[in-house]
Every structure is written in structure tokens, then in C-alpha cells.
Design a protein around this motif. Structure first.
Motif, PDB file in Angstrom:
ATOM      1  N   ALA A 155      37.809  38.946  36.825  1.00 40.53           N
ATOM      2  CA  ALA A 155      36.624  39.643  37.335  1.00 40.53           C
ATOM      3  C   ALA A 155      37.018  40.625  38.431  1.00 40.53           C
ATOM      4  CB  ALA A 155      35.605  38.629  37.855  1.00 40.53           C
ATOM      5  N   GLU A 156      37.869  40.188  39.342  1.00 41.33           N
ATOM      6  CA  GLU A 156      38.328  41.073  40.438  1.00 41.33           C
ATOM      7  C   GLU A 156      39.034  42.306  39.873  1.00 41.33           C
ATOM      8  OE1 GLU A 156      39.236  37.434  43.636  1.00 41.33           O
ATOM      9  OE2 GLU A 156      40.889  38.452  42.619  1.00 41.33           O
ATOM     10  N   VAL A 159      36.554  44.670  37.795  1.00 40.63           N
ATOM     11  CA  VAL A 159      35.624  45.377  38.688  1.00 40.63           C
ATOM     12  C   VAL A 159      36.361  46.483  39.454  1.00 40.63           C
ATOM     13  CG1 VAL A 159      34.253  45.151  40.812  1.00 40.63           C
ATOM     14  CG2 VAL A 159      33.896  43.573  38.917  1.00 40.63           C
ATOM     15  N   THR A 171      37.823  42.123  46.841  1.00 38.21           N
ATOM     16  CA  THR A 171      36.421  41.940  46.440  1.00 38.21           C
ATOM     17  C   THR A 171      36.223  40.494  46.003  1.00 38.21           C
ATOM     18  OG1 THR A 171      36.382  44.226  45.643  1.00 38.21           O
ATOM     19  CG2 THR A 171      34.574  42.807  44.950  1.00 38.21           C
ATOM     20  N   THR A 172      35.345  39.785  46.720  1.00 40.99           N
ATOM     21  CA  THR A 172      35.056  38.394  46.368  1.00 40.99           C
ATOM     22  C   THR A 172      33.949  38.361  45.320  1.00 40.99           C
ATOM     23  OG1 THR A 172      35.654  37.668  48.588  1.00 40.99           O
ATOM     24  CG2 THR A 172      34.339  36.145  47.266  1.00 40.99           C
ATOM     25  N   ILE A 173      34.232  37.735  44.186  1.00 44.81           N
ATOM     26  CA  ILE A 173      33.259  37.656  43.089  1.00 44.81           C
ATOM     27  C   ILE A 173      33.121  36.195  42.667  1.00 44.81           C
ATOM     28  CG2 ILE A 173      32.666  38.442  40.754  1.00 44.81           C
ATOM     29  CD1 ILE A 173      34.699  40.787  41.260  1.00 44.81           C
ATOM     30  N   PRO A 186      29.996  35.234  35.514  1.00 43.65           N
ATOM     31  CA  PRO A 186      30.295  36.009  36.718  1.00 43.65           C
ATOM     32  C   PRO A 186      28.992  36.453  37.401  1.00 43.65           C
ATOM     33  CG  PRO A 186      30.687  37.334  34.737  1.00 43.65           C
ATOM     34  CD  PRO A 186      30.191  35.998  34.272  1.00 43.65           C
ATOM     35  N   PHE A 188      27.908  39.016  39.447  1.00 43.68           N
ATOM     36  CA  PHE A 188      28.212  40.324  40.042  1.00 43.68           C
ATOM     37  C   PHE A 188      27.179  40.734  41.088  1.00 43.68           C
ATOM     38  CE2 PHE A 188      30.443  40.817  35.843  1.00 43.68           C
ATOM     39  CZ  PHE A 188      31.717  40.795  36.373  1.00 43.68           C
ATOM     40  N   THR A 191      28.658  39.898  44.750  1.00 48.51           N
ATOM     41  CA  THR A 191      29.994  40.345  45.172  1.00 48.51           C
ATOM     42  C   THR A 191      29.992  40.689  46.663  1.00 48.51           C
ATOM     43  OG1 THR A 191      29.454  42.597  44.510  1.00 48.51           O
ATOM     44  CG2 THR A 191      30.668  41.292  42.919  1.00 48.51           C
TER      45      THR A 191
END
Length: 330
Positions: A155-156, A159, A171-173, A186, A188, A191
Motif C-alpha cells: 500500500a505504501e 500510493v 506515509t502511514t496507511i 486498505p 486510504f 492515511t
């Protein structure tokens, strides 16, 4: 002194994972265990000029007992990939049996260790581990983790491909639920820092996080799966656990845990209707110190994803528990 064990150390995930752990300054002793090739892998790694002493064990000559005794943290990628003609059910029975045997060894020789399970299907193998530990009277829910970090890493990365962020990990997801297909959700909308995903890209992005493993299998032309990225993800989670155990504060990472046994987990269990679920976990000296409820804040789009997740997970979890309670005929 910190002793780490990689169970399944000779495989496609096990070897690069062992390399990363050997390079970590947080580990003093690294024991490798597998059914083949571990002495050779250990000899190779032992030539690397980092502090960790490396040993390799096979099942012969009480190898499991020698490898496991005195261990602080286990990382378990053991299992086999699906071979041509093999059903998912065939694969499940084999890998479930492998995990069950390893966790029985942990219960006997290192009952107080942290256990990080990578072996698929995580949605079922973690409940299997919990049942084995309960039977042995040594289950500590704060020390049993299903490693879902690869979903977060993907995901990181994906994105960052949209936002242009140079360092994806900044970026924390939160990626929650389970660790396969539609059980991976996820969030989003949560985030940090805030990221706006264009509406026309959202479905595609969610699908890519959920089925990123297929992308790798296809690129490897069916000759392999996500081994290197999984090894990195397993190492990243193990390192966070070790740092938290040493007293570092504020370490949070999603993981598939037994909710009733972790502070804050009861509230999440009530919402999801599930005993096992992956949510951001605050890590500390005792392991899983707190489960953080991000489920309540899911938006309408994410709530639809979660409904599919709950259904899939319920079956996966039951299958794992059933495997231990009513073993299939051999």
C-alpha cells in the motif's frame, strides 16, 4: 542477549529473511531450522561480518530442540508453495500441519517467545497456532502475531507511485482485516499524512493491494511468488517487535492478532464479530500492548470492503481451529 529463530530458513522467503536478520544489530544469536539445507545456509551467512552468531539445524539429532531452546523470537515462513495439480485444500493441509508441528515445538522448548507467523494462509495458521498454544497451557495472545506487513508495504509503495513521495514508508496507511484477497482492506481515508486518491483510481488501487501477490507470480512466469518482498516485510515487523521489547516507544504496525487477548481488542471484536483480526497494534515490552480501533472510522466505501472481509475471515478462522480440534485423516 537476543536469540532469533527462522523456522523454514532454507526456502524462498527464509533465506533472504535470514540474511536481513543476520544484518540486524538487535540480534546476538540466529538459529536456522528447516528440513533441508540449513547447515549450508548457516555456514554461508556466518561469514558475514555482523555480530549475530549463526547456527543451522535439521530435524535429525534433536535439531528442533537445539534450535528452539532459549529463543526470544520466532519468525516462521515455513511451508510449501502450491505445485501443479495441487488444490488449495491440499496445500492448506500440508502447511497447516507444518505450522502445527513447529508451534508444538515452541510450546515445549520456548513457551515465552514472541511468535511471528508468515506461513500461509495466515488467516488460518494463526488460529492454528493459538489452539496449539492453548492446549499446551502456554498461550499468551500478546506474543502471537500474524505478519500482514507485506500488505502495508505494498500500500505504501503503490500510493507513493500516485503521490510521488520519494520515501514510501513515510506515509502511514492502515491495512486491516486478514492477509489474502478480499480479506485485505486498505483504509486510504486514514492515511497519515492525508492522501487524496483520485476516485477513478481507487478501485484499481484497492485491488492491487489485495491481489499484489498475483502480480508477482505472473511476472515470475509461474516459477515463484513474492519471496523477497515478503522477507523484507517479515524482517520489518520482527525489527519493530525487537525495538519495542527493548523499550522504544510509539511503535505501531498492523498485525493479525487474537483480539480478546489484547487491550482494546474487545471493542474491535464487537464491531467485526471476529476473534482474530489485523489492526494497528501498539507494540511494547510485553508484545501487543494495545489494539487500535480504526474500524469504527472507516468510510462508506471501506465499510463495503469490510463486509466481504468479515465473511471471508470467518470461514478462514474456523478452518484453522477445526484443523486442530478435528485433525484430517492422514
Amino acid at each position: 542477549m537476543v536469540k532469533a529463530v527462522v523456522a523454514g530458513a532454507s526456502g524462498g522467503i527464509g533465506q533472504p529473511l535470514s540474511l536481513l536478520l543476520k544484518a540486524s544489530p538487535l540480534i546476538d544469536e540466529l538459529a536456522l531450522y528447516d528440513v533441508v539445507n540449513t547447515p549450508g545456509v548457516a555456514a554461508d551467512l556466518s561469514h558475514i561480518s555482523t555480530p549475530a552468531a549463526v547456527t543451522g539445524f535439521l530435524p535429525a539429532d534433536n535439531g528442533l530442540e537445539k534450535a528452539f531452546t532459549g529463543t526470544d523470537i520466532f519468525v516462521i515462513p515455513a511451508g510449501i508453495p502450491r505445485k501443479p495439480g495441487m488444490t488449495r485444500d491440499d496445500l492448506f493441509k500440508i502447511n497447516a500441519g507444518i505450522v502445527q508441528g513447529l508451534v508444538e515445538g515452541i510450546a515445549k522448548f520456548a513457551p515465552k517467545a514472541y511468535i511471528l507467523i508468515i506461513s500461509n494462509p495466515v488467516n488460518s495458521t494463526v488460529p492454528i497456532a493459538a489452539e496449539v498454544l492453548k492446549r499446551a497451557g502456554v498461550f499468551n495472545p500478546q506474543k502471537l502475531f500474524g505478519v500482514t506487513t507485506l500488505d502495508i508495504v505494498r500500500a505504501e509503495t503503490f500510493v507513493a507511485g500516485i503521490t510521488g513521495e520519494k520515501d514510501p514508508a513515510k506515509t502511514t496507511i492502515p491495512v486491516i482485516g486478514g492477509h489474502s484477497g478480499e480479506t485485505i482492506v486498505p483504509l486510504f481515508s486514514q492515511t497519515n499524512p492525508k492522501v487524496e486518491i483520485p476516485a477513478d483510481q481507487l478501485d484499481k488501487l484497492v485491488n492491487r493491494v489485495q491481489f499484489g501477490g498475483d502480480e508477482v507470480v505472473k511476472a515470475k512466469d509461474g516459477a515463484g511468488s513474492a519471496t523477497l518482498s515478503m522477507a523484507y516485510a517479515g524482517f520489518r515487523f520482527a525489527e519493530k517487535v525487537l525495538k519495542a521489547v527493548r523499550g522504544e516507544k510509539g511503535i505501531v504496525e498492523p498485525s493479525f492478532v487474537y483480539l480478546p487477548g489484547v487491550s482494546g481488542g474487545d471493542a474491535i471484536q464487537k464491531i467485526t464479530g471476529l476473534e482474530f483480526f489485523s489492526v494497528p497494534i501498539e507494540l511494547g515490552p510485553n508484545g501487543a500492548e494495545k489494539a487500535i480501533d480504526v474500524v469504527s472510522s472507516a468510510n462508506d466505501y471501506e465499510k463495503k470492503l469490510l463486509e466481504a472481509c468479515y465473511t471471508g475471515l470467518k470461514g478462514n478462522i474456523s478452518k484453522g481451529i477445526e484443523f486442530v480440534l478435528n485433525p484430517p485423516p492422514k
